[in-house]
Motif scaffolding. Structure first.
Motif, PDB file in Angstrom:
ATOM      1  N   ASP A  71      47.046  33.609  42.883  1.00 34.80           N
ATOM      2  CA  ASP A  71      46.495  34.857  42.358  1.00 34.80           C
ATOM      3  C   ASP A  71      45.439  34.531  41.316  1.00 34.80           C
ATOM      4  N   ARG A  72      44.202  34.938  41.570  1.00 38.99           N
ATOM      5  CA  ARG A  72      43.090  34.548  40.715  1.00 38.99           C
ATOM      6  C   ARG A  72      43.170  35.187  39.333  1.00 38.99           C
ATOM      7  N   ARG A  73      43.648  36.405  39.268  1.00 37.82           N
ATOM      8  CA  ARG A  73      43.816  37.039  37.950  1.00 37.82           C
ATOM      9  C   ARG A  73      44.860  36.288  37.125  1.00 37.82           C
ATOM     10  N   ARG A  74      45.943  35.861  37.783  1.00 40.25           N
ATOM     11  CA  ARG A  74      46.995  35.138  37.066  1.00 40.25           C
ATOM     12  C   ARG A  74      46.475  33.789  36.562  1.00 40.25           C
ATOM     13  N   ILE A  75      45.631  33.115  37.358  1.00 38.59           N
ATOM     14  CA  ILE A  75      45.039  31.852  36.908  1.00 38.59           C
ATOM     15  C   ILE A  75      44.218  32.079  35.650  1.00 38.59           C
ATOM     16  N   MET A  76      43.388  33.137  35.642  1.00 40.16           N
ATOM     17  CA  MET A  76      42.564  33.434  34.473  1.00 40.16           C
ATOM     18  C   MET A  76      43.421  33.732  33.245  1.00 40.16           C
ATOM     19  N   ALA A  77      44.472  34.532  33.440  1.00 35.61           N
ATOM     20  CA  ALA A  77      45.337  34.880  32.313  1.00 35.61           C
ATOM     21  C   ALA A  77      46.050  33.639  31.777  1.00 35.61           C
ATOM     22  N   THR A  78      46.530  32.774  32.673  1.00 33.66           N
ATOM     23  CA  THR A  78      47.207  31.550  32.245  1.00 33.66           C
ATOM     24  C   THR A  78      46.244  30.634  31.496  1.00 33.66           C
ATOM     25  N   GLU A 115      38.899  26.238  30.724  1.00 38.42           N
ATOM     26  CA  GLU A 115      37.688  26.983  31.063  1.00 38.42           C
ATOM     27  C   GLU A 115      37.292  26.778  32.519  1.00 38.42           C
ATOM     28  N   VAL A 116      37.459  25.559  33.039  1.00 41.12           N
ATOM     29  CA  VAL A 116      37.106  25.284  34.432  1.00 41.12           C
ATOM     30  C   VAL A 116      37.897  26.204  35.360  1.00 41.12           C
ATOM     31  N   PHE A 117      39.188  26.314  35.126  1.00 43.95           N
ATOM     32  CA  PHE A 117      40.024  27.155  35.979  1.00 43.95           C
ATOM     33  C   PHE A 117      39.722  28.632  35.779  1.00 43.95           C
ATOM     34  N   ALA A 118      39.491  29.033  34.520  1.00 45.77           N
ATOM     35  CA  ALA A 118      39.205  30.438  34.239  1.00 45.77           C
ATOM     36  C   ALA A 118      37.882  30.877  34.855  1.00 45.77           C
ATOM     37  N   ASP A 119      36.833  30.095  34.654  1.00 46.18           N
ATOM     38  CA  ASP A 119      35.514  30.493  35.147  1.00 46.18           C
ATOM     39  C   ASP A 119      35.433  30.443  36.666  1.00 46.18           C
ATOM     40  N   THR A 120      36.063  29.447  37.267  1.00 47.53           N
ATOM     41  CA  THR A 120      36.067  29.365  38.728  1.00 47.53           C
ATOM     42  C   THR A 120      36.757  30.580  39.334  1.00 47.53           C
ATOM     43  N   SER A 121      37.899  30.947  38.788  1.00 47.93           N
ATOM     44  CA  SER A 121      38.619  32.113  39.303  1.00 47.93           C
ATOM     45  C   SER A 121      37.887  33.405  38.994  1.00 47.93           C
ATOM     46  N   ALA A 122      37.181  33.462  37.854  1.00 45.94           N
ATOM     47  CA  ALA A 122      36.460  34.683  37.488  1.00 45.94           C
ATOM     48  C   ALA A 122      35.355  34.996  38.499  1.00 45.94           C
ATOM     49  N   PRO A 346      33.157  33.214  52.734  1.00 51.27           N
ATOM     50  CA  PRO A 346      34.365  33.968  53.095  1.00 51.27           C
ATOM     51  C   PRO A 346      35.341  34.019  51.923  1.00 51.27           C
ATOM     52  N   PRO A 347      36.048  35.131  51.752  1.00 48.92           N
ATOM     53  CA  PRO A 347      36.949  35.281  50.592  1.00 48.92           C
ATOM     54  C   PRO A 347      37.957  34.158  50.461  1.00 48.92           C
ATOM     55  N   GLU A 348      38.496  33.665  51.587  1.00 44.98           N
ATOM     56  CA  GLU A 348      39.521  32.630  51.506  1.00 44.98           C
ATOM     57  C   GLU A 348      38.962  31.274  51.119  1.00 44.98           C
ATOM     58  N   LEU A 349      37.623  31.120  51.153  1.00 47.28           N
ATOM     59  CA  LEU A 349      36.979  29.864  50.760  1.00 47.28           C
ATOM     60  C   LEU A 349      36.203  29.983  49.455  1.00 47.28           C
ATOM     61  N   LEU A 350      36.193  31.153  48.856  1.00 45.92           N
ATOM     62  CA  LEU A 350      35.266  31.430  47.764  1.00 45.92           C
ATOM     63  C   LEU A 350      35.445  30.492  46.578  1.00 45.92           C
ATOM     64  N   ARG A 352      36.814  27.433  46.426  1.00 48.49           N
ATOM     65  CA  ARG A 352      36.473  26.037  46.727  1.00 48.49           C
ATOM     66  C   ARG A 352      34.976  25.833  46.928  1.00 48.49           C
ATOM     67  N   VAL A 353      34.344  26.695  47.721  1.00 50.25           N
ATOM     68  CA  VAL A 353      32.923  26.513  48.001  1.00 50.25           C
ATOM     69  C   VAL A 353      32.091  26.774  46.750  1.00 50.25           C
ATOM     70  N   ASN A 354      32.487  27.765  45.955  1.00 49.33           N
ATOM     71  CA  ASN A 354      31.803  28.000  44.681  1.00 49.33           C
ATOM     72  C   ASN A 354      31.860  26.757  43.801  1.00 49.33           C
ATOM     73  N   SER A 355      33.019  26.119  43.750  1.00 51.48           N
ATOM     74  CA  SER A 355      33.165  24.924  42.919  1.00 51.48           C
ATOM     75  C   SER A 355      32.313  23.778  43.443  1.00 51.48           C
ATOM     76  N   ALA A 356      32.288  23.596  44.769  1.00 52.36           N
ATOM     77  CA  ALA A 356      31.457  22.546  45.352  1.00 52.36           C
ATOM     78  C   ALA A 356      29.980  22.822  45.073  1.00 52.36           C
ATOM     79  N   TYR A 357      29.594  24.089  45.183  1.00 50.37           N
ATOM     80  CA  TYR A 357      28.206  24.474  44.897  1.00 50.37           C
ATOM     81  C   TYR A 357      27.851  24.153  43.447  1.00 50.37           C
TER      82      TYR A 357
END
Length: 424
Positions: A71-78, A115-122, A346-350, A352-357
């Motif tokens: 859950d991306r919101r939970r990652i950001m909150a954590t 921050e890496v986890f928060a910004d990637t999930s954001a 695609p949403p299910e790759l967003l 990972r691909v964002n991070s690679a980009y």
């Protein structure tokens, strides 16, 4: 007001972003100031910046893979809670007189990892929060909040806190991160990415983390549009890092070409930040008027050409309006390229691909800064400035050639999206 037309969940996301970026701004400015009060060693002081950025090089790809699993919101909150706890501990140590450089570096490193986890999930959660037709508008609001927190508000607050109460350099961001994490609880719905059990060719999408990272890298490298944008972003960031690493020597001091006093350079950075806020808010209108790809490449081209202005006209009167234009074009381009990625991936790759980009797009920044200093030492400042402009123009030329069939029509409705997303 900021969430008008974008929904309740976006309003909470935007408010959380505003608070966390204010905390980022305080820490980004305050930590080096505290380090300078502990040591005059340039090497040791530079470790603060290294501790803040190193997690991006080491953890960007795993963070993206995790953002596609949980859950991306939970990652950001954590991540916000982790930053709050780490900085609260540092604040207590500072208040008790136990703060030293190594405690400072540990606190900055912990905040950087989170921050890496928060910004990637954001970046991955925003398309799940607003309709596809509102992504550019939403990104404009988010980017403006980031600029205001990081550049306008954070720096002066940090300067005040360092002089009054050093422990507050950690305590204030800790409270802001905690509040930002709490605001995310107001977002309704689920933010766990949809995961198909199989791909079109029958292969399972579930597997080890490294396998999922490799899948994202393969997707990015096989995707003509995303690959072209990533390579161009990498060249632009490398060149701009080299340019601005030595630009202060061109602009500041009695023997410089422009002759600005130090406070004048700060004013230039404020002008640039103001332009970036304006550009981020105008990005949606620009995209609808000219089309996302055309607007993006035009902004990149214009900002690259404008880098020539302080070289051929080294005057404060030319520099300040140029800085505003740099900000407008850079802010609009950032919003447009982030929105484009969010639509194409695609949403299910967003995640990972964002991070690679971002790894490709941002990986050249430390190299560019170091290269700019070395070249300036042996060939002079003009060689770095003009060479950087040449690299920027090369990057823009490459992406315009690769996307020439897409730099065509305005994006005016969701109906235009399928045509844009046919890219493999």
């Amino acid at each position: 007001m900021t969430g008008h037309g974008l929904g309740r969940s976006f309003a909470f996301l935007w408010s959380s972003t505003a608070l966390s970026n204010l905390a980022d701004g305080v820490l980004k400015t305050g930590a080096p100031l505290l380090a300078v009060s502990m040591t005059r060693s340039p090497t040791l002081v530079s470790l603060v910046g290294a501790a803040a950025t190193l997690p991006w090089l080491l953890l960007a790809l795993p963070a993206g893979a995790i953002a596609d699993r949980a859950d991306r919101r939970r990652i950001m909150a954590t991540a916000g809670a982790v930053r709050a706890v780490a900085l609260a501990v540092a604040a207590v140590l500072a208040a008790s007189g136990a703060l030293d450089l190594w405690v400072l570096l540990a606190a900055v490193l912990a905040a950087g990892v989170a921050e890496v986890f928060a910004d990637t999930s954001a970046q991955s959660v925003l398309p799940m929060t607003v309709p596809a037709s509102q992504i550019t508008r939403a990104n404009g609001r988010v980017f403006s909040a980031q600029q205001i927190g990081n550049e306008f508000a954070g720096a002066p607050v940090a300067g005040l806190l360092v002089g009054l109460l050093p422990a507050a350099v950690f305590g204030a961001p800790a409270l802001l991160y905690a509040a930002a994490a709490a605001l995310l609880l107001g977002m309704r719905g689920t933010y766990h990415p949809a995961r198909n059990t199989t791909q079109a060719d029958g292969r399972s999408v579930s597997g080890p983390l490294l396998q999922e990272i490799r899948e994202a890298l393969r997707y990015l490298l096989a995707h003509r549009v995303l690959r072209s944008l990533a390579i161009t972003a990498g060249l632009l960031n490398l060149a701009n890092s080299a340019y601005f690493a030595v630009f202060v020597l061109w602009a500041v001091g009695d023997g410089s070409a422009i002759g600005l006093p130090p406070e004048g350079y700060g004013l230039m950075m404020t002008a640039l930040a103001a332009g970036a806020v304006l550009g981020s808010l105008l990005a949606e209108r620009i995209a609808r008027a000219f089309g996302e790809f055309r607007a993006l490449t035009a902004c990149w081209l214009a900002s690259s050409v404008l880098l020539l202005a302080p070289v051929v006209a080294p005057s404060p009167w030319a520099l300040y309006p140029t800085a505003v234009l740099w900000g407008v074009l850079g802010g609009a381009a950032n919003v447009l390229v982030i929105s484009t990625r969010q639509r194409l991936i695609p949403p299910e790759l967003l995640g990972r691909v964002n991070s690679a980009y971002r790894l490709i797009g941002m990986g050249g920044m430390p190299l560019g800064a170091a290269l700019g200093g070395v070249v300036a030492e042996f060939a002079g400042l003009p060689a770095v400035l003009l060479g950087s402009i040449g690299v920027c123009l090369l990057g823009v030329g490459l992406v315009r050639h690769a996307l020439r069939d897409r730099i065509s029509r305005p994006l005016t409705s969701d109906a235009a999206l399928p045509d844009i997303t046919r890219s493999l």
